[in-house]
Design a protein around this motif. Sequence first.
Motif, short mmCIF file in Angstrom:
data_model
loop_
_atom_site.label_atom_id
_atom_site.label_comp_id
_atom_site.label_asym_id
_atom_site.label_seq_id
_atom_site.Cartn_x
_atom_site.Cartn_y
_atom_site.Cartn_z
N SER A 1 15.89 3.65 3.04
CA SER A 1 14.80 4.44 2.49
C SER A 1 14.85 4.47 0.97
O SER A 1 15.89 4.34 0.35
CB SER A 1 14.87 5.87 3.03
N SER A 2 13.67 4.66 0.39
CA SER A 2 13.56 4.81 -1.06
C SER A 2 12.20 5.42 -1.35
O SER A 2 11.34 5.52 -0.48
CB SER A 2 13.68 3.45 -1.75
N TYR A 3 12.01 5.83 -2.61
CA TYR A 3 10.69 6.29 -3.02
C TYR A 3 9.90 5.10 -3.52
O TYR A 3 10.36 4.35 -4.37
CB TYR A 3 10.79 7.37 -4.10
N GLY A 4 8.71 4.92 -2.95
CA GLY A 4 7.92 3.75 -3.26
C GLY A 4 7.14 3.87 -4.55
O GLY A 4 7.30 4.82 -5.32
N THR A 5 6.29 2.89 -4.80
CA THR A 5 5.54 2.82 -6.04
C THR A 5 4.13 3.36 -5.88
O THR A 5 3.31 3.24 -6.79
CB THR A 5 5.47 1.36 -6.52
N MET A 6 3.81 3.92 -4.69
CA MET A 6 2.49 4.48 -4.49
C MET A 6 2.28 5.69 -5.38
O MET A 6 3.24 6.31 -5.86
CB MET A 6 2.29 4.87 -3.02
N ALA A 7 1.03 6.04 -5.63
CA ALA A 7 0.71 7.23 -6.41
C ALA A 7 0.02 8.25 -5.51
O ALA A 7 -1.04 7.97 -4.96
CB ALA A 7 -0.20 6.85 -7.58
N PRO A 8 0.61 9.46 -5.34
CA PRO A 8 1.90 9.85 -5.90
C PRO A 8 3.05 9.16 -5.17
O PRO A 8 2.84 8.64 -4.08
CB PRO A 8 1.94 11.36 -5.64
N PRO A 9 4.26 9.17 -5.77
CA PRO A 9 5.39 8.51 -5.12
C PRO A 9 5.61 9.04 -3.71
O PRO A 9 5.54 10.23 -3.47
CB PRO A 9 6.57 8.84 -6.04
N ALA A 10 5.84 8.16 -2.78
CA ALA A 10 6.00 8.55 -1.38
C ALA A 10 7.26 7.92 -0.81
O ALA A 10 7.75 6.90 -1.30
CB ALA A 10 4.79 8.12 -0.56
N PHE A 11 7.77 8.58 0.22
CA PHE A 11 8.97 8.11 0.91
C PHE A 11 8.64 6.84 1.69
O PHE A 11 7.70 6.83 2.48
CB PHE A 11 9.43 9.22 1.84
N GLN A 12 9.38 5.75 1.46
CA GLN A 12 9.14 4.50 2.15
C GLN A 12 10.44 3.98 2.76
O GLN A 12 11.52 4.18 2.22
CB GLN A 12 8.58 3.45 1.20
N SER A 13 10.32 3.31 3.89
CA SER A 13 11.50 2.72 4.53
C SER A 13 11.32 1.21 4.62
O SER A 13 10.21 0.69 4.54
CB SER A 13 11.72 3.31 5.92
N SER A 14 12.43 0.52 4.78
CA SER A 14 12.42 -0.94 4.89
C SER A 14 13.52 -1.37 5.85
O SER A 14 14.48 -0.63 6.10
CB SER A 14 12.63 -1.59 3.52
N LEU A 15 13.37 -2.55 6.43
CA LEU A 15 14.30 -3.09 7.41
C LEU A 15 15.18 -4.14 6.75
O LEU A 15 14.68 -5.03 6.05
CB LEU A 15 13.53 -3.69 8.58
N TRP A 16 16.51 -4.05 7.01
CA TRP A 16 17.47 -4.97 6.41
C TRP A 16 18.40 -5.52 7.49
O TRP A 16 18.71 -4.85 8.46
CB TRP A 16 18.31 -4.26 5.34
N ARG A 17 18.87 -6.77 7.29
CA ARG A 17 19.78 -7.42 8.23
C ARG A 17 21.02 -7.91 7.49
O ARG A 17 20.93 -8.43 6.37
CB ARG A 17 19.10 -8.61 8.91
N TYR A 18 22.18 -7.75 8.15
CA TYR A 18 23.44 -8.25 7.61
C TYR A 18 23.76 -9.58 8.27
O TYR A 18 23.75 -9.69 9.50
CB TYR A 18 24.56 -7.25 7.89
N ASP A 19 24.06 -10.62 7.48
CA ASP A 19 24.24 -11.97 8.04
C ASP A 19 25.69 -12.32 8.37
O ASP A 19 25.99 -13.44 8.77
CB ASP A 19 23.68 -13.02 7.08
N GLY A 20 26.61 -11.35 8.20
CA GLY A 20 28.01 -11.60 8.52
C GLY A 20 28.82 -12.21 7.41
O GLY A 20 30.02 -12.43 7.55
N THR A 21 28.19 -12.49 6.27
CA THR A 21 28.91 -13.09 5.13
C THR A 21 28.72 -12.26 3.87
O THR A 21 28.56 -12.79 2.78
CB THR A 21 28.40 -14.52 4.87
N LYS A 22 28.71 -10.94 4.05
CA LYS A 22 28.58 -10.00 2.94
C LYS A 22 27.20 -10.01 2.29
O LYS A 22 27.04 -9.55 1.17
CB LYS A 22 29.66 -10.27 1.86
N GLN A 23 26.20 -10.55 2.99
CA GLN A 23 24.86 -10.60 2.43
C GLN A 23 23.88 -9.78 3.29
O GLN A 23 23.82 -9.95 4.50
CB GLN A 23 24.36 -12.05 2.35
N TRP A 24 23.14 -8.91 2.63
CA TRP A 24 22.08 -8.16 3.28
C TRP A 24 20.74 -8.71 2.79
O TRP A 24 20.57 -8.98 1.60
CB TRP A 24 22.16 -6.68 2.93
N SER A 25 19.80 -8.88 3.68
CA SER A 25 18.49 -9.38 3.28
C SER A 25 17.41 -8.51 3.91
O SER A 25 17.53 -8.08 5.06
CB SER A 25 18.30 -10.84 3.71
N GLU A 26 16.35 -8.26 3.15
CA GLU A 26 15.25 -7.46 3.66
C GLU A 26 14.40 -8.29 4.63
O GLU A 26 14.14 -9.47 4.39
CB GLU A 26 14.38 -6.94 2.53
#
Length: 337
Positions: free
Chosen positions: A101-126
């Motif tokens: 989660s993070s605060y997005g760039t909408m006006a006014p700022p709003a709570f936004q979520s995003s999906l992330w995956r871990y690839d097993g080699t210390k890398q996270w990608s959205e």
Amino acid sequence: TLELSSDEKGLKYTVTPPATAVGRDTLELVRRRDLRGSSFAFAVDAKGGIWVVGSAGTPSPSPFAIRGDEQTWQAISVGSLPTLFGRMALDPQGAPYVLASSYGTMAPPAFQSSLWRYDGTKQWSEVSTGLQSAGGPSTMRWLPSQELVVGGEAGELRSFDGTNWSDIKGSGTPPQDEIARLWGSSAKELWAVSATGDGGAPTYTAHSFRSGVWAAHPFSGVLTDSRVNGIWGRSHNDVYLPTDKGLLHWSGSSWKVVLAPPDNARITAVWGGPKSTKVYALGERALYVLEGAKTRRVSVKLRGDETLLSLAGTHEQEPKTIYMLTSQARVLRYQAP
């Protein structure tokens, strides 16, 4: 959404949470004192590895990820991930997908979520879900069909088969509000729990999806004003909902309360194996094992006001080992007889 004032103790603030699944979950965790600067997600992979992710620290929580096998624990680099808010699912290869989660760039700022995956080699990608919901995904689940389903606002649902994303739509009475919980055997046989209302008193409705048709299954006639904390089932007509007032069971035609702890404790989670004859339900202070018409209470040694939050088990047809996560970030083990 933030009010500041000063009193004899110092700076005082009041926050109005958003009327979303994230806002409702956060408010309830704060109310129960589970959330005191931290939140967690928890899962067990096919090899018995235990994953715990969340955020910790005040005043600005930082995300963390840990994987262990009871004997050793390893911190997994989270890179520049936003704050994790306690939703995780493991894909068929055991790779974790998390909601951040993070605060997005909408006006006014709003709570936004995003999906992330871990690839097993210390890398996270959205992961781009293609949801049209401004707030992003509100929940997700990997299904036995090896499909990932994500839910958003206004009943929006999408599935991922490992290659392509598709909308989940059908006739009948589909959910119209934010998707809070998901379970199913495939994207074609699915249950979704929707939530509507303000952050303090949401109303939940369960919906089933089969053969392209949605059906609503309200349980207000059985339990009222009760928060739904999860969903799990053996089949499309054998589904359980853990709630603040007991464990509900759908038998194919109606809802019934099958477990109401005598101490009025909440049922925080429910889980079972692929072909298990047992259903494991977690109260705030005890584990309950349901088998047929019998229910057995298993005492759990807790510390002070520590409570039980979630559970998962090993992946045998009839699981022998059950793990439980507590509000003090401890992982406890129960060995089935």
